[in-house]
Design an enzyme around this catalytic site. Structure first.
Site, PDB file in Angstrom:
ATOM      1  N   ASP A   1     -16.092  12.749  -2.086  1.00  0.00           N
ATOM      2  CA  ASP A   1     -15.611  11.467  -1.587  1.00  0.00           C
ATOM      3  C   ASP A   1     -16.400  11.042  -0.346  1.00  0.00           C
ATOM      4  O   ASP A   1     -17.577  11.368  -0.191  1.00  0.00           O
ATOM      5  CB  ASP A   1     -14.102  11.571  -1.316  1.00  0.00           C
ATOM      6  CG  ASP A   1     -13.345  10.281  -1.563  1.00  0.00           C
ATOM      7  OD1 ASP A   1     -13.386   9.400  -0.689  1.00  0.00           O
ATOM      8  OD2 ASP A   1     -12.729  10.151  -2.632  1.00  0.00           O
TER       9      ASP A   1
ATOM     10  N   LYS B   1     -16.864   6.398  -7.858  1.00  0.00           N
ATOM     11  CA  LYS B   1     -15.592   5.854  -7.389  1.00  0.00           C
ATOM     12  C   LYS B   1     -15.908   4.696  -6.453  1.00  0.00           C
ATOM     13  O   LYS B   1     -16.377   4.904  -5.339  1.00  0.00           O
ATOM     14  CB  LYS B   1     -14.764   6.916  -6.684  1.00  0.00           C
ATOM     15  CG  LYS B   1     -13.407   6.400  -6.207  1.00  0.00           C
ATOM     16  CD  LYS B   1     -12.549   7.509  -5.615  1.00  0.00           C
ATOM     17  CE  LYS B   1     -11.190   6.957  -5.186  1.00  0.00           C
ATOM     18  NZ  LYS B   1     -10.301   8.015  -4.658  1.00  0.00           N
TER      19      LYS B   1
ATOM     20  N   ASP C   1      -2.746   5.438  -3.367  1.00  0.00           N
ATOM     21  CA  ASP C   1      -2.996   6.515  -2.416  1.00  0.00           C
ATOM     22  C   ASP C   1      -1.772   7.407  -2.251  1.00  0.00           C
ATOM     23  O   ASP C   1      -1.869   8.480  -1.656  1.00  0.00           O
ATOM     24  CB  ASP C   1      -3.388   5.937  -1.053  1.00  0.00           C
ATOM     25  CG  ASP C   1      -4.794   5.355  -1.057  1.00  0.00           C
ATOM     26  OD1 ASP C   1      -5.574   5.669  -1.979  1.00  0.00           O
ATOM     27  OD2 ASP C   1      -5.125   4.584  -0.137  1.00  0.00           O
TER      28      ASP C   1
ATOM     29  N   ASP D   1     -14.730   1.949  -4.067  1.00  0.00           N
ATOM     30  CA  ASP D   1     -13.550   1.675  -3.246  1.00  0.00           C
ATOM     31  C   ASP D   1     -13.697   0.331  -2.538  1.00  0.00           C
ATOM     32  O   ASP D   1     -14.808  -0.201  -2.401  1.00  0.00           O
ATOM     33  CB  ASP D   1     -13.363   2.796  -2.227  1.00  0.00           C
ATOM     34  CG  ASP D   1     -11.905   2.996  -1.831  1.00  0.00           C
ATOM     35  OD1 ASP D   1     -11.089   2.089  -2.080  1.00  0.00           O
ATOM     36  OD2 ASP D   1     -11.593   4.056  -1.269  1.00  0.00           O
ATOM     37  N   MET D   2     -12.574  -0.224  -2.081  1.00  0.00           N
ATOM     38  CA  MET D   2     -12.546  -1.489  -1.335  1.00  0.00           C
ATOM     39  C   MET D   2     -11.286  -1.468  -0.472  1.00  0.00           C
ATOM     40  O   MET D   2     -10.204  -1.714  -0.953  1.00  0.00           O
ATOM     41  CB  MET D   2     -12.535  -2.677  -2.302  1.00  0.00           C
ATOM     42  CG  MET D   2     -12.878  -3.996  -1.656  1.00  0.00           C
ATOM     43  SD  MET D   2     -11.465  -5.020  -1.294  1.00  0.00           S
ATOM     44  CE  MET D   2     -12.236  -6.606  -1.080  1.00  0.00           C
ATOM     45  N   ASN D   3     -11.451  -1.135   0.819  1.00  0.00           N
ATOM     46  CA  ASN D   3     -10.316  -0.737   1.642  1.00  0.00           C
ATOM     47  C   ASN D   3      -9.749  -1.810   2.566  1.00  0.00           C
ATOM     48  O   ASN D   3      -8.919  -1.480   3.406  1.00  0.00           O
ATOM     49  CB  ASN D   3     -10.686   0.490   2.475  1.00  0.00           C
ATOM     50  CG  ASN D   3     -10.468   1.779   1.715  1.00  0.00           C
ATOM     51  OD1 ASN D   3      -9.397   2.030   1.189  1.00  0.00           O
ATOM     52  ND2 ASN D   3     -11.503   2.608   1.631  1.00  0.00           N
TER      53      ASN D   3
ATOM     54  N   ARG E   1      -9.588  -1.167   9.620  1.00  0.00           N
ATOM     55  CA  ARG E   1     -10.131   0.169   9.328  1.00  0.00           C
ATOM     56  C   ARG E   1     -11.559   0.292   9.863  1.00  0.00           C
ATOM     57  O   ARG E   1     -12.424   0.916   9.276  1.00  0.00           O
ATOM     58  CB  ARG E   1     -10.086   0.460   7.827  1.00  0.00           C
ATOM     59  CG  ARG E   1     -10.136   1.945   7.461  1.00  0.00           C
ATOM     60  CD  ARG E   1      -9.947   2.147   5.958  1.00  0.00           C
ATOM     61  NE  ARG E   1     -10.032   3.538   5.571  1.00  0.00           N
ATOM     62  CZ  ARG E   1     -11.124   4.123   5.053  1.00  0.00           C
ATOM     63  NH1 ARG E   1     -12.212   3.408   4.865  1.00  0.00           N
ATOM     64  NH2 ARG E   1     -11.100   5.393   4.716  1.00  0.00           N
TER      65      ARG E   1
ATOM     66  N   TRP F   1       0.852  -1.186   0.000  1.00  0.00           N
ATOM     67  CA  TRP F   1       0.000   0.000   0.000  1.00  0.00           C
ATOM     68  C   TRP F   1       0.893   1.243   0.000  1.00  0.00           C
ATOM     69  O   TRP F   1       1.854   1.361   0.761  1.00  0.00           O
ATOM     70  CB  TRP F   1      -0.898   0.015   1.237  1.00  0.00           C
ATOM     71  CG  TRP F   1      -1.649   1.311   1.351  1.00  0.00           C
ATOM     72  CD1 TRP F   1      -2.823   1.640   0.744  1.00  0.00           C
ATOM     73  CD2 TRP F   1      -1.248   2.470   2.091  1.00  0.00           C
ATOM     74  NE1 TRP F   1      -3.188   2.933   1.051  1.00  0.00           N
ATOM     75  CE2 TRP F   1      -2.235   3.460   1.885  1.00  0.00           C
ATOM     76  CE3 TRP F   1      -0.162   2.773   2.906  1.00  0.00           C
ATOM     77  CZ2 TRP F   1      -2.171   4.719   2.470  1.00  0.00           C
ATOM     78  CZ3 TRP F   1      -0.087   4.031   3.483  1.00  0.00           C
ATOM     79  CH2 TRP F   1      -1.078   4.980   3.275  1.00  0.00           C
TER      80      TRP F   1
END
Length: 614
Positions: free
Chosen positions: A255, A365, A435, A367-369, A332, A89
């Protein structure tokens, strides 16, 4: 097989060529198993697409334990060196090389996505560099757990197999069902890594990217995350939108933070309803403000995730992957939704479809965190199917949304570049690269991104991340980001008038050259790690236009005096260009073989050179 036999013994049945597709059919000698090996070519691209279709022609189920999409036997008896990535990451696409003299090399992921670390492809070469030498390559179109297995035996035979990772994998193939593997796009270059990249770039635009936007120039976007984070409201977002529109931005993206009780990353995820305290008049007030400024509006989602502190989880705690006898750990502050459940899929589709139907949203957008863990799925008779079924569910939802809302573009993001493979690119229109938006780091990361991925899908932002001392100029940061699909992500309210003018100047310039960058052929001529200087040239297909990016973080002994040699131009054409204050008219042959002398001085040097034929 039902009698516990775990061997296959295949006979050749036939080979059938129809148009550009060759099908080789094999059957098991005893059991009702049929395998069709597929080879497809395109008229204008020198890439072979390979996959397999595995059919159970009987009535009882057959268990698949390992399924690869393709195996390739490389022609030379001498060892190959394999390129892949060894990233993380914030440091995706970091090059690694291994020469395989014997045994095996494995590149894989077991995290539920293709991930930040290793890549679902192989690049094998002997005595090759950017411009010459034999290179064999193949990329798997799959966003989940993958395996690339490279072997070399005692008899000097090198083979490469690509497909689903067999770690914790099974698939129940019921009677009459067919399992289709993800595709592998493979090819060969006799002109080094540069031609490999150009082949895959053209192939992806022509044949892989979703058709709605594959031949369209991607807009300049602004994303408000760094400016406001979770503290979003109509007033502040509109203020940012006015500043973005004034510099020429075409797409404004809000966002995280617009939904549920989402005031931080510990709550609200999964509750995809507009937060009424932040937007008491609804979201349309902001969207209309953005549209009046001449920009489209985009929105952030993380559909596969849920916070334990959310209405969704309180109502459906069983919707997250879990085992009743084990603690579901958060990362997270979130869990992963069981995407193999139809009710979960329908909830996600319904909420996103409703938002797209009720509001003028042109960009998502996705996302997949976090990776998958505690992968209990009591709804599946064969729980080891979940890795594959989860990935397919993502594809299916995106495809359904795109079919119903064909004017909406989708971006694949996974905590940065964790889902930037050709599987994602078969369904999403672009990807978030990393990122890490440091311009200095991006010089290297963007090089490796474009080795086997198309340039146009590479979102590259100009942000306030600038931790080097001395910091890089705003011009420098723009010039690095302009080598992909340009975005802006800084806090514009803190920009000086001079900064805003610099940003507007660069956005205007990017709009003049982006058709070359996004759709043209890339020639990597000088490498910042090897040569201290980055020199990339993008050339249109008809070779009438080019744009060159010349950048250097720092040069030893104060300056570098070099001839800039341009590649990819037509030898016979005469080109006009300006470097610094000097204007030139030279043939493509002259620019390639002799070049133009330049002196690169000091720190943070950068220049963009436009080249046009007479």
């Amino acid at each position: 097989f039902p009698d516990n036999c775990r061997e296959i013994e295949l006979d050749f049945v036939n080979a059938n060529a129809e148009g550009n597709l060759l099908t080789v059919t094999l059957k098991d000698k005893v059991y009702p198993l049929e395998i069709a090996l597929k080879y497809k070519i395109q008229d204008n691209d020198d890439i072979i697409t390979r996959w397999a279709e595995i059919k159970n022609t009987g009535s009882e189920k057959i268990i698949l334990d390992r399924v690869f999409s393709a195996e390739l036997t490389l022609p030379s008896q001498y060892p190959y060196t394999f390129k892949n990535t060894n990233g993380a990451w914030g440091g995706e696409y970091v090059e690694t090389e291994s020469t395989l003299e014997g045994g095996a090399l494995v590149f894989d992921s077991k995290r539920g996505t293709s991930g930040h670390n290793q890549s679902p492809y192989f690049i094998a070469y002997q005595n090759a560099d950017e411009n010459q030498g034999d290179v064999y390559f193949g990329s798997l179109a799959y966003s989940g757990n993958f395996k690339v297995l490279c072997t070399r035996d005692l008899f000097y035979t090198t083979r490469v197999s690509l497909g689903l990772n067999d770690h914790d994998f099974k698939y129940e193939l019921k009677g009459g069902e067919t399992f289709e593997t993800p595709a592998v796009f493979c090819g060969y270059s006799s002109q080094g890594f540069g031609e490999m990249s150009r082949q895959m770039n053209r192939f992806a635009i022509n044949n892989v990217l979703p058709k709605q936007f594959s031949d369209k120039i991607l807009p300049v976007l602004y994303n408000s995350w760094e400016a406001t984070e979770f503290d979003v409201n109509t007033k502040d977002q509109t203020k940012l939108a006015k500043l973005a529109a004034a510099m020429g931005v075409e797409l404004f993206v809000m966002d995280d933070g617009w939904f549920g009780a989402r005031n931080h990353d510990r709550a609200g995820l999964g509750d995809w309803f507009v937060n009424k305290k932040k937007f008491p008049k609804g979201l349309d007030e902001l969207i209309k403000n953005v549209n009046k400024l001449g920009m489209d509006f985009g929105l952030w989602f993380e559909p596969e995730m849920v916070n334990p502190d959310s209405d969704l989880f309180r109502t459906h705690p069983d919707w997250a992957y879990h085992y009743d006898t084990r603690t579901a750990h958060t990362l997270r502050h979130q869990l992963v939704l069981n995407m193999t459940r139809e009710d979960v899929q329908e909830y996600i589709f319904d909420r996103m479809d409703t938002m797209l139907t009720e509001h003028n949203i042109k960009y998502i957008k996705w996302d997949m965190n976090r990776p998958l863990s505690e992968t209990g799925a009591e709804n599946l008779p064969c729980p080891q199917e979940l890795w594959y079924r989860h990935t397919q569910a993502v594809y299916d939802i995106v495809d359904r949304l795109k079919e119903k809302h064909p004017d909406v573009a989708f971006e694949s993001c996974s905590s940065g570049g964790g889902r930037s493979d050709y599987g994602a690119l078969s369904h999403f229109d672009q990807v978030w690269t990393s990122d890490n938006t440091s311009a200095i780091d991006r010089m290297m990361m963007q090089k490796w991104f474009t080795y086997l991925r198309p340039t146009k899908v590479m979102r590259a932002w100009v942000t306030d991340v600038n931790w080097y001392n001395p910091p890089m100029s705003l011009d420098f940061r723009f010039h690095v980001a302009m080598q992909g699909a340009l975005g802006v992500g800084g806090n514009l309210t803190k920009y000086s008038l001079g900064d805003l003018a610099t940003a507007k100047k660069n956005v205007t310039l990017y709009k003049e050259i982006r058709h070359i960058v996004q759709m043209g052929d890339l020639y990597r001529i000088l490498d910042p790690d090897r040569d201290e200087i980055l020199f990339n040239v993008y050339v249109t297909e008809d070779k009438t236009e080019a744009v060159a990016f010349l950048s250097s973080v720092v040069t030893r002994f104060m300056q570098k005096e070099i001839p800039l040699r341009f590649m990819g131009l037509d030898d016979e054409k005469i080109y006009k260009l300006k470097i610094g204050k000097e204007k030139y008219e030279k043939s493509g042959a002259y620019l390639k073989n002799v070049g133009i002398p330049v002196t690169v001085r000091g720190m943070g040097y950068n220049e963009i050179i436009k080249v046009k034929s007479k």
